[in-house]
Design a protein around this motif. Structure first.
Motif, PDB file in Angstrom:
ATOM      1  N   LEU A  70      17.403  12.373   7.411  1.00  9.47           N
ATOM      2  CA  LEU A  70      16.404  12.045   8.422  1.00  9.47           C
ATOM      3  C   LEU A  70      16.788  10.764   9.145  1.00  9.47           C
ATOM      4  CD1 LEU A  70      14.645   9.558   7.044  1.00  9.47           C
ATOM      5  CD2 LEU A  70      13.553  11.429   5.857  1.00  9.47           C
ATOM      6  N   THR A  71      16.172  10.570  10.302  1.00 10.18           N
ATOM      7  CA  THR A  71      16.338   9.344  11.074  1.00 10.18           C
ATOM      8  C   THR A  71      14.974   8.685  11.190  1.00 10.18           C
ATOM      9  OG1 THR A  71      18.138  10.283  12.365  1.00 10.18           O
ATOM     10  CG2 THR A  71      17.023   8.385  13.308  1.00 10.18           C
ATOM     11  N   VAL A  72      14.894   7.433  10.771  1.00 12.05           N
ATOM     12  CA  VAL A  72      13.640   6.692  10.789  1.00 12.05           C
ATOM     13  C   VAL A  72      13.492   5.994  12.130  1.00 12.05           C
ATOM     14  CG1 VAL A  72      12.331   4.829   9.703  1.00 12.05           C
ATOM     15  CG2 VAL A  72      13.771   6.330   8.299  1.00 12.05           C
ATOM     16  N   HIS A  73      12.319   6.133  12.746  1.00  8.32           N
ATOM     17  CA  HIS A  73      12.000   5.389  13.961  1.00  8.32           C
ATOM     18  C   HIS A  73      11.335   4.089  13.514  1.00  8.32           C
ATOM     19  CE1 HIS A  73      10.830   4.550  18.076  1.00  8.32           C
ATOM     20  NE2 HIS A  73       9.647   4.225  17.594  1.00  8.32           N
ATOM     21  N   ILE A  74      12.050   2.988  13.656  1.00 11.19           N
ATOM     22  CA  ILE A  74      11.542   1.697  13.204  1.00 11.19           C
ATOM     23  C   ILE A  74      10.513   1.179  14.192  1.00 11.19           C
ATOM     24  CG2 ILE A  74      12.168  -0.674  12.602  1.00 11.19           C
ATOM     25  CD1 ILE A  74      13.322   1.431  10.699  1.00 11.19           C
ATOM     26  N   ALA A  75       9.337   0.824  13.687  1.00  8.63           N
ATOM     27  CA  ALA A  75       8.273   0.249  14.502  1.00  8.63           C
ATOM     28  C   ALA A  75       8.021  -1.180  14.039  1.00  8.63           C
ATOM     29  CB  ALA A  75       7.011   1.080  14.375  1.00  8.63           C
ATOM     30  N   HIS A 122       2.189   3.690   9.311  1.00  8.30           N
ATOM     31  CA  HIS A 122       2.902   4.959   9.272  1.00  8.30           C
ATOM     32  C   HIS A 122       4.271   4.767   9.915  1.00  8.30           C
ATOM     33  CE1 HIS A 122      -1.286   6.208   8.983  1.00  8.30           C
ATOM     34  NE2 HIS A 122      -0.843   7.304   8.400  1.00  8.30           N
ATOM     35  N   VAL A 123       5.192   5.625   9.543  1.00  7.52           N
ATOM     36  CA  VAL A 123       6.516   5.595  10.162  1.00  7.52           C
ATOM     37  C   VAL A 123       6.904   7.033  10.527  1.00  7.52           C
ATOM     38  CG1 VAL A 123       7.748   5.678   7.937  1.00  7.52           C
ATOM     39  CG2 VAL A 123       8.886   4.778   9.949  1.00  7.52           C
ATOM     40  N   PRO A 124       7.303   7.248  11.793  1.00  7.25           N
ATOM     41  CA  PRO A 124       7.783   8.572  12.177  1.00  7.25           C
ATOM     42  C   PRO A 124       9.251   8.735  11.785  1.00  7.25           C
ATOM     43  CG  PRO A 124       7.556   7.184  14.116  1.00  7.25           C
ATOM     44  CD  PRO A 124       7.141   6.372  12.943  1.00  7.25           C
ATOM     45  N   LEU A 154       5.342  12.328   9.989  1.00  6.92           N
ATOM     46  CA  LEU A 154       4.690  11.037  10.076  1.00  6.92           C
ATOM     47  C   LEU A 154       4.331  10.658   8.645  1.00  6.92           C
ATOM     48  CD1 LEU A 154       3.701   8.848  11.992  1.00  6.92           C
ATOM     49  CD2 LEU A 154       1.491  10.030  12.044  1.00  6.92           C
ATOM     50  N   LEU A 155       4.984   9.617   8.149  1.00  8.64           N
ATOM     51  CA  LEU A 155       4.826   9.209   6.753  1.00  8.64           C
ATOM     52  C   LEU A 155       3.963   7.955   6.665  1.00  8.64           C
ATOM     53  CD1 LEU A 155       8.560   9.602   5.673  1.00  8.64           C
ATOM     54  CD2 LEU A 155       6.719  11.287   5.475  1.00  8.64           C
ATOM     55  N   GLY A 156       2.900   8.031   5.892  1.00  9.93           N
ATOM     56  CA  GLY A 156       2.034   6.879   5.679  1.00  9.93           C
ATOM     57  C   GLY A 156       2.495   6.073   4.478  1.00  9.93           C
ATOM     58  N   PHE A 157       2.361   4.745   4.573  1.00 11.60           N
ATOM     59  CA  PHE A 157       2.780   3.893   3.458  1.00 11.60           C
ATOM     60  C   PHE A 157       1.807   2.749   3.207  1.00 11.60           C
ATOM     61  CE2 PHE A 157       4.773   2.339   7.326  1.00 11.60           C
ATOM     62  CZ  PHE A 157       4.457   0.988   7.306  1.00 11.60           C
ATOM     63  N   GLY A 158       0.719   2.678   3.939  1.00 14.60           N
ATOM     64  CA  GLY A 158      -0.180   1.531   3.923  1.00 14.60           C
ATOM     65  C   GLY A 158      -0.811   1.190   2.589  1.00 14.60           C
TER      66      GLY A 158
END
Length: 84
Positions: free
Chosen positions: A8-13, A18-20, A60-64
């Protein structure tokens, strides 16, 4: 990178809970989410939100609200699912 590198490729925000991520394995995001649910994990589908004629597969992965150990196990599980 350790558990999901190349899959996968992570879109860094800069901010957020969350991280797409874009799937690089060619596996449909719907199938990935179904498999993750079998392991007690959830993820949002990006293909259902994509406005182009050809949607991209992603999650869309949540990590909060997760501690570091839970995130480590979740990324190991995600990596295993993506490589199947």
């Amino acid at each position: 990178e350790q558990h999901c590198g190349g899959a996968l490729t992570v879109h860094i925000a800069d901010a957020g809970l969350h991280v797409p991520v874009w799937l690089e394995t060619g596996k449909a995001d719907v199938a990935v989410v179904r498999e993750l649910e079998e392991h007690g994990l959830t993820a949002g589908l990006l293909s259902t939100c994509y406005g182009a004629a050809t949607p991209r597969n992603g999650l869309l992965l949540g990590f909060g609200c997760s501690d570091e150990r839970a995130l480590g196990q979740a990324t190991r599980t995600l990596g295993a699912v993506l490589r199947r």
